[in-house]
Design a protein around this motif. Structure first.
Motif, PDB file in Angstrom:
ATOM      1  N   ARG A  17     -33.501   5.075  61.653  1.00  0.00           N
ATOM      2  CA  ARG A  17     -34.885   4.799  62.040  1.00  0.00           C
ATOM      3  C   ARG A  17     -35.039   4.813  63.560  1.00  0.00           C
ATOM      4  O   ARG A  17     -35.994   5.356  64.087  1.00  0.00           O
ATOM      5  CB  ARG A  17     -35.317   3.433  61.517  1.00  0.00           C
ATOM      6  CG  ARG A  17     -35.390   3.368  60.015  1.00  0.00           C
ATOM      7  CD  ARG A  17     -36.505   2.478  59.600  1.00  0.00           C
ATOM      8  NE  ARG A  17     -37.672   3.290  59.364  1.00  0.00           N
ATOM      9  CZ  ARG A  17     -38.538   3.055  58.389  1.00  0.00           C
ATOM     10  NH1 ARG A  17     -38.388   2.033  57.616  1.00  0.00           N
ATOM     11  NH2 ARG A  17     -39.580   3.826  58.222  1.00  0.00           N
ATOM     12  N   LEU A  23     -25.530   0.563  54.220  1.00  0.00           N
ATOM     13  CA  LEU A  23     -26.877   1.089  53.994  1.00  0.00           C
ATOM     14  C   LEU A  23     -27.843   0.452  54.976  1.00  0.00           C
ATOM     15  O   LEU A  23     -28.653   1.131  55.601  1.00  0.00           O
ATOM     16  CB  LEU A  23     -27.341   0.805  52.564  1.00  0.00           C
ATOM     17  CG  LEU A  23     -26.635   1.573  51.458  1.00  0.00           C
ATOM     18  CD1 LEU A  23     -27.276   1.270  50.115  1.00  0.00           C
ATOM     19  CD2 LEU A  23     -26.681   3.062  51.726  1.00  0.00           C
ATOM     20  N   VAL A  42     -36.597  10.276  57.297  1.00  0.00           N
ATOM     21  CA  VAL A  42     -36.739   9.919  55.882  1.00  0.00           C
ATOM     22  C   VAL A  42     -35.673  10.630  55.050  1.00  0.00           C
ATOM     23  O   VAL A  42     -35.003  10.025  54.217  1.00  0.00           O
ATOM     24  CB  VAL A  42     -38.156  10.290  55.372  1.00  0.00           C
ATOM     25  CG1 VAL A  42     -38.228  10.159  53.860  1.00  0.00           C
ATOM     26  CG2 VAL A  42     -39.200   9.417  56.028  1.00  0.00           C
ATOM     27  N   ILE A  76     -32.244   9.204  55.637  1.00  0.00           N
ATOM     28  CA  ILE A  76     -32.077   7.922  54.946  1.00  0.00           C
ATOM     29  C   ILE A  76     -31.825   8.144  53.454  1.00  0.00           C
ATOM     30  O   ILE A  76     -30.924   7.554  52.862  1.00  0.00           O
ATOM     31  CB  ILE A  76     -33.320   7.022  55.151  1.00  0.00           C
ATOM     32  CG1 ILE A  76     -33.351   6.516  56.594  1.00  0.00           C
ATOM     33  CG2 ILE A  76     -33.316   5.847  54.186  1.00  0.00           C
ATOM     34  CD1 ILE A  76     -34.590   5.746  56.971  1.00  0.00           C
ATOM     35  N   LEU A  77     -32.629   9.034  52.860  1.00  0.00           N
ATOM     36  CA  LEU A  77     -32.443   9.325  51.434  1.00  0.00           C
ATOM     37  C   LEU A  77     -31.049   9.862  51.156  1.00  0.00           C
ATOM     38  O   LEU A  77     -30.396   9.482  50.182  1.00  0.00           O
ATOM     39  CB  LEU A  77     -33.465  10.365  50.970  1.00  0.00           C
ATOM     40  CG  LEU A  77     -34.872   9.897  50.698  1.00  0.00           C
ATOM     41  CD1 LEU A  77     -35.734  11.073  50.291  1.00  0.00           C
ATOM     42  CD2 LEU A  77     -34.858   8.849  49.606  1.00  0.00           C
ATOM     43  N   VAL A  87     -29.573   2.741  57.746  1.00  0.00           N
ATOM     44  CA  VAL A  87     -31.018   2.939  57.723  1.00  0.00           C
ATOM     45  C   VAL A  87     -31.630   2.513  59.060  1.00  0.00           C
ATOM     46  O   VAL A  87     -32.473   3.206  59.629  1.00  0.00           O
ATOM     47  CB  VAL A  87     -31.648   2.162  56.544  1.00  0.00           C
ATOM     48  CG1 VAL A  87     -33.157   2.114  56.663  1.00  0.00           C
ATOM     49  CG2 VAL A  87     -31.254   2.805  55.220  1.00  0.00           C
ATOM     50  N   THR A 126     -41.153  13.730  45.005  1.00  0.00           N
ATOM     51  CA  THR A 126     -41.186  13.734  46.456  1.00  0.00           C
ATOM     52  C   THR A 126     -42.031  12.586  46.998  1.00  0.00           C
ATOM     53  O   THR A 126     -41.816  12.118  48.106  1.00  0.00           O
ATOM     54  CB  THR A 126     -41.740  15.076  46.967  1.00  0.00           C
ATOM     55  OG1 THR A 126     -41.285  16.107  46.084  1.00  0.00           O
ATOM     56  CG2 THR A 126     -41.214  15.397  48.341  1.00  0.00           C
ATOM     57  N   VAL A 178     -21.050  -1.694  50.929  1.00  0.00           N
ATOM     58  CA  VAL A 178     -21.991  -0.572  50.789  1.00  0.00           C
ATOM     59  C   VAL A 178     -23.389  -1.037  51.187  1.00  0.00           C
ATOM     60  O   VAL A 178     -24.110  -0.346  51.909  1.00  0.00           O
ATOM     61  CB  VAL A 178     -21.982  -0.020  49.349  1.00  0.00           C
ATOM     62  CG1 VAL A 178     -23.108   0.975  49.138  1.00  0.00           C
ATOM     63  CG2 VAL A 178     -20.652   0.640  49.038  1.00  0.00           C
ATOM     64  N   PHE A 179     -23.745  -2.227  50.743  1.00  0.00           N
ATOM     65  CA  PHE A 179     -25.039  -2.805  51.107  1.00  0.00           C
ATOM     66  C   PHE A 179     -25.177  -2.890  52.631  1.00  0.00           C
ATOM     67  O   PHE A 179     -26.196  -2.510  53.206  1.00  0.00           O
ATOM     68  CB  PHE A 179     -25.151  -4.197  50.480  1.00  0.00           C
ATOM     69  CG  PHE A 179     -26.457  -4.891  50.743  1.00  0.00           C
ATOM     70  CD1 PHE A 179     -27.580  -4.589  49.987  1.00  0.00           C
ATOM     71  CD2 PHE A 179     -26.562  -5.848  51.740  1.00  0.00           C
ATOM     72  CE1 PHE A 179     -28.788  -5.225  50.232  1.00  0.00           C
ATOM     73  CE2 PHE A 179     -27.768  -6.485  51.987  1.00  0.00           C
ATOM     74  CZ  PHE A 179     -28.881  -6.173  51.225  1.00  0.00           C
ATOM     75  N   THR A 231     -28.433   7.016  51.617  1.00  0.00           N
ATOM     76  CA  THR A 231     -28.465   6.080  50.490  1.00  0.00           C
ATOM     77  C   THR A 231     -27.874   6.719  49.237  1.00  0.00           C
ATOM     78  O   THR A 231     -27.077   6.114  48.534  1.00  0.00           O
ATOM     79  CB  THR A 231     -29.920   5.654  50.194  1.00  0.00           C
ATOM     80  OG1 THR A 231     -30.588   5.454  51.424  1.00  0.00           O
ATOM     81  CG2 THR A 231     -29.974   4.406  49.386  1.00  0.00           C
ATOM     82  N   ILE A 283     -25.618  -1.589  43.518  1.00  0.00           N
ATOM     83  CA  ILE A 283     -24.901  -2.603  44.288  1.00  0.00           C
ATOM     84  C   ILE A 283     -24.763  -3.891  43.481  1.00  0.00           C
ATOM     85  O   ILE A 283     -23.781  -4.604  43.606  1.00  0.00           O
ATOM     86  CB  ILE A 283     -25.642  -2.841  45.626  1.00  0.00           C
ATOM     87  CG1 ILE A 283     -25.433  -1.619  46.517  1.00  0.00           C
ATOM     88  CG2 ILE A 283     -25.168  -4.100  46.315  1.00  0.00           C
ATOM     89  CD1 ILE A 283     -26.284  -1.615  47.747  1.00  0.00           C
ATOM     90  N   ILE A 298     -39.868  17.830  50.601  1.00  0.00           N
ATOM     91  CA  ILE A 298     -40.352  16.847  51.568  1.00  0.00           C
ATOM     92  C   ILE A 298     -40.731  17.541  52.874  1.00  0.00           C
ATOM     93  O   ILE A 298     -41.802  17.307  53.437  1.00  0.00           O
ATOM     94  CB  ILE A 298     -39.275  15.763  51.815  1.00  0.00           C
ATOM     95  CG1 ILE A 298     -39.042  14.969  50.528  1.00  0.00           C
ATOM     96  CG2 ILE A 298     -39.715  14.833  52.937  1.00  0.00           C
ATOM     97  CD1 ILE A 298     -37.922  13.964  50.627  1.00  0.00           C
TER      98      ILE A 298
END
Lengths: 301, 279
Positions: free
Chosen positions: A294, A286, A219, A222-223, A290, B273, A282-283, A226, B123, A178
């Motif tokens: 951001r 996240l 990004v 966040i990945l 996130v 990616t 967890v939800f 998660t 989830i 990335i």
């Protein structure tokens, strides 16, 4: 009228995807949130209990100890990935940017290779390698420094870090690629101008590359976040379902599996309501995570 | 000038050393896994790093002869390919509509699908378990099918709409003048055009589904219905001491995906990616 009909018939092209997506993604997630407010026997959750499940998870000494332990361990797991995996990712991306040609693609293939392995295979393989009985790693480690020859997975102080490092070994290819893609999109004349001005490598990195890849860092964060807050396989493979030794590698993924699906020791009966509560939390993490990432990594003018 | 040249070469040396060292760190464990799967137990212990003195195929033989490896392998292939075929079908249809239907519903639905990129389906596991029981799918690997298809919809829509947007409108107009129906245009013009995108979506999901442990673990109890990874997860309990066999199974289990990767690493990396970057 005919035109309208012709237009709305587009809807049928959506229908298969829409039905599957609603029934098997939206519904299950929404229902898991709802179920966190219920209790009952087995899957028959018939009693509305409000925030009782949350209260038990947070404060009931019998349950909360394992929950907070798994919560803390998940943060350690995440931080190791951020520090090791993503820092190496930035480093490798910069090195690969300069390494063109055949060797460049060889190194790229190598860095990404572990990401194609099943986590289970990675975990089992490293578990064998680290097994003091066999002693492959112990042997190599002892050759580097005698202090390094230790049962890394057997000590509750080192097991979690060891597992996090092996997971970073596996996934470093993703942030590398990335970052590499985003570095490749920086116009070349920017570097040329910098070279003419006699700017050092570090200054180029700090003042040109880093600000430009800033949103990409978001990004990647966040990945990572998660992925880590849903991780399960690597601990399952290397330390077992209880996150041994003595829960020192237990993370939210394994905790969720035990309490909501398999049943926590010593009762052995899953508590569906509590499981749904862990999933809902967890939800929530996240969502908040996130959002926060951001805000911090948005492009600044 | 001379100084500059020297700097560059020192930089190159550091660069190549770091990259080579890491490549070694990647290859060494895999090397150890593969070579030791051809050794007898005594030799695994005595000289784990060397090539086998004589190739011992007993690990592989026992995997194929007296285990359910082939059955699990087949189960995994069936569920992986069935899921991917359905993903490609439903997401190409939906993406076609998202791009071509100039309507607010279309853009709303597109956002709705893409939201799934940020929410891991794990989830919803508890409800999915219950749902599979209600639908009497539990204990069959087919219970994975709708879940996997659903998991693939966000990425599929993301990759394919991107590609379909680049198809010039003139092409559709030409097709319509030639009397092609909307579905005919999809089948004969659009599908061939978006083949690279379909390949990308397929590759991403080969890795995800082949390597998935979570959903088989929670949904499948029946031994004959296990996927390969679920089968492998029982490996240590069953053959604790037969390391040759464990290593042979691990090697065989990672083989298919690694082969696809080595053959098409460029598309592979681009695919895995892509989802992340465009987010």
């Amino acid at each position: 009228m005919k035109l309208l009909q012709r237009q709305s018939s587009w809807f049928f092209y959506f229908l298969p995807a829409l039905i599957i997506y609603i029934v098997f993604t939206i519904f299950p997630i929404a229902n898991s949130l709802r179920m966190s407010f219920f209790q009952g026997s087995g899957f028959n959750l018939d009693t509305f209990v409000g925030f009782e499940n949350y209260r038990r998870l947070f404060f009931d000494p019998l349950i909360s100890e394992n929950f907070w332990n798994a919560f803390g361990n998940t943060w350690v797991f995440f931080l190791v990935h951020m520090l090791v995996q993503n820092t190496l990712g930035i480093l490798f991306a910069n090195l690969l940017l300069a390494q063109t040609g055949k060797w460049g693609s060889f190194y790229r293939t190598m860095i990404f290779l572990p990401s194609t392995l099943a986590i289970l295979v990675t975990g089992f393989l490293w578990k064998l390698l680290l097994n003091p009985q066999w002693g492959v790693i112990t042997m190599i480690a002892a050759a580097i420094h005698p202090e390094l020859a230790q049962p890394w997975l057997g000590n509750s102080e080192s097991a979690l870090i060891t597992i996090s490092l092996i997971s970073s070994w596996q996934w470093v290819g993703i942030p590398t690629m990335i970052f590499l893609a985003s570095l490749q999109s920086i116009p070349n004349d920017l570097f040329e101008a910098a070279a003419i001005d006699g700017v050092t490598w570090w200054q180029v990195f700090w003042y040109i590359k880093l600000p430009l890849v800033r949103p990409i860092i978001g990004v990647v964060a966040i990945l990572t976040f998660t992925g880590n807050f849903n991780a399960f396989d690597i601990v399952f493979a290397m330390a077992g379902i209880n996150g041994g030794p003595v829960y020192s590698t237990d993370i939210l993924g394994t905790y969720f599996y035990r309490i909501g699906i398999a049943g926590e020791h010593p009762v052995g009966i899953p508590n569906v309501g509590l499981g749904a509560t862990v999933a809902s939390l967890v939800f929530l993490f996240l969502f908040l995570g996130v959002m926060l990432i951001r805000v911090f990594t948005r492009e600044r003018n | 000038m001379a100084k500059l040249k020297k700097n560059i070469s020192i930089g190159a040396i550091i660069r190549i050393s770091i990259l080579s060292l890491w490549s070694l760190l990647v290859l060494l464990p895999l090397w150890i896994m593969i070579i030791n799967s051809f050794k007898a137990r005594v030799e695994i212990y005595r000289s784990p790093l060397n090539l086998p003195t004589s190739f011992d195929f007993s690990g592989y033989l026992s995997v194929f002869q007296n285990s359910s490896f082939l059955l699990y392998f087949l189960n995994s292939i069936i569920i992986t390919f069935a899921s991917i075929a359905l993903i490609l079908l439903v997401t190409s249809l939906a993406s076609y509509a998202i791009v071509r239907w100039k309507n607010r519903i279309a853009s709303l639905l597109s956002v709705f699908f893409l939201a799934g990129l940020l929410i891991p389906l794990r989830i919803g596991s508890i409800y999915l378990l219950q749902l599979s029981k209600t639908l009497r799918l539990i204990d069959s690997f087919w219970s994975l099918l709708p879940i996997y298809v659903s998991m693939g919809i966000p990425i599929g829509v993301l990759v394919l709409t991107e590609l379909i947007r680049r198809v010039p409108t003139a092409l559709y107009d030409a097709a319509r003048i030639d009397g092609a129906s909307r579905f005919g245009t999809y089948l004969r013009i659009l599908l061939p055009l978006i083949q690279p995108g379909l390949a990308t979506v397929a590759i991403i999901h080969i890795v995800l589904f082949w390597n998935d442990l979570w959903f088989p673990l929670i949904l499948i109890q029946n031994e004959s219905q296990r996927t390969l990874m679920l089968g492998i997860s029982h490996l240590f309990g069953q053959y604790q001491t037969n390391w040759t066999r464990i290593l042979a199974t691990l090697t065989l289990g990672s083989f298919p995906v690694v082969i696809v990767y080595v053959l098409m690493s460029r598309q592979f990396i681009a695919g895995l990616t892509a989802g992340a970057i465009k987010e």
